[in-house]
Design a protein around this motif. Structure first.
Motif: not given
Length: 154
Positions: A64-68, A83-86, A149-151
């Motif tokens: 799994l990955f963001d945008g899958a 949830a946490e954007e990279r 990470a987004s932070a």
């Protein structure tokens, strides 16, 4: 309940993105929100934003990955959102490398931010997909990549 046994691809894949674009205009794209830690899991049961019950049962080869894209047909689509954007921080080593990097990022329609001399690309697919698209810029060390990470990217 919708059973998902494989990832169909990335929302950035040209063939998939065209279909998603059409479905988005019809309001038929749903999302499953996952924490970053959940990306390593192979089995889970989640509820999509629209309230659809989704069971995910992936083989060890699937990730799994963001945008899958988990589901895609004429009736709609379901995407993974993390949830946490990279971000992928890309630091060019020269002005010429910076121009080439900007050219690639623009032509590929990547979502970007700037941080000093670095270009930050919002990750919506596996990192290796981005690095592969940059080709020689990365392999010849003309651009130095780092995932943040987004932070850290703020």
């Amino acid at each position: 309940m919708l059973l998902i046994e494989r990832v169909l691809g990335s929302r950035l894949d040209p063939a998939i993105s065209a279909k998603l674009h059409e479905l988005e205009h019809q309001g038929l794209v749903d999302e499953v929100n996952l924490a970053t830690a959940d990306l390593a899991r192979r089995r889970m049961r989640v509820t999509s934003r629209a309230g659809r019950d989704v069971a995910i049962q992936l083989s060890r080869a699937e990730h799994l990955f963001d945008g899958a894209v988990l589901h895609l047909d004429a009736e709609g689509a379901i995407l993974v959102r993390v949830a946490e954007e990279r971000w992928l921080r890309l630091t060019p080593r020269s002005i010429a490398d910076a121009v080439a990097l900007g050219y690639h990022a623009g032509n590929l329609h990547w979502r970007v931010r700037f941080e000093g001399e670095a270009l930050l690309v919002g990750l919506e697919a596996p990192v290796d997909d981005y690095l592969e698209r940059l080709g020689d810029l990365v392999t010849e060390r003309r651009v130095i990549p780092a995932v943040v990470a987004s932070a850290e990217a703020a």
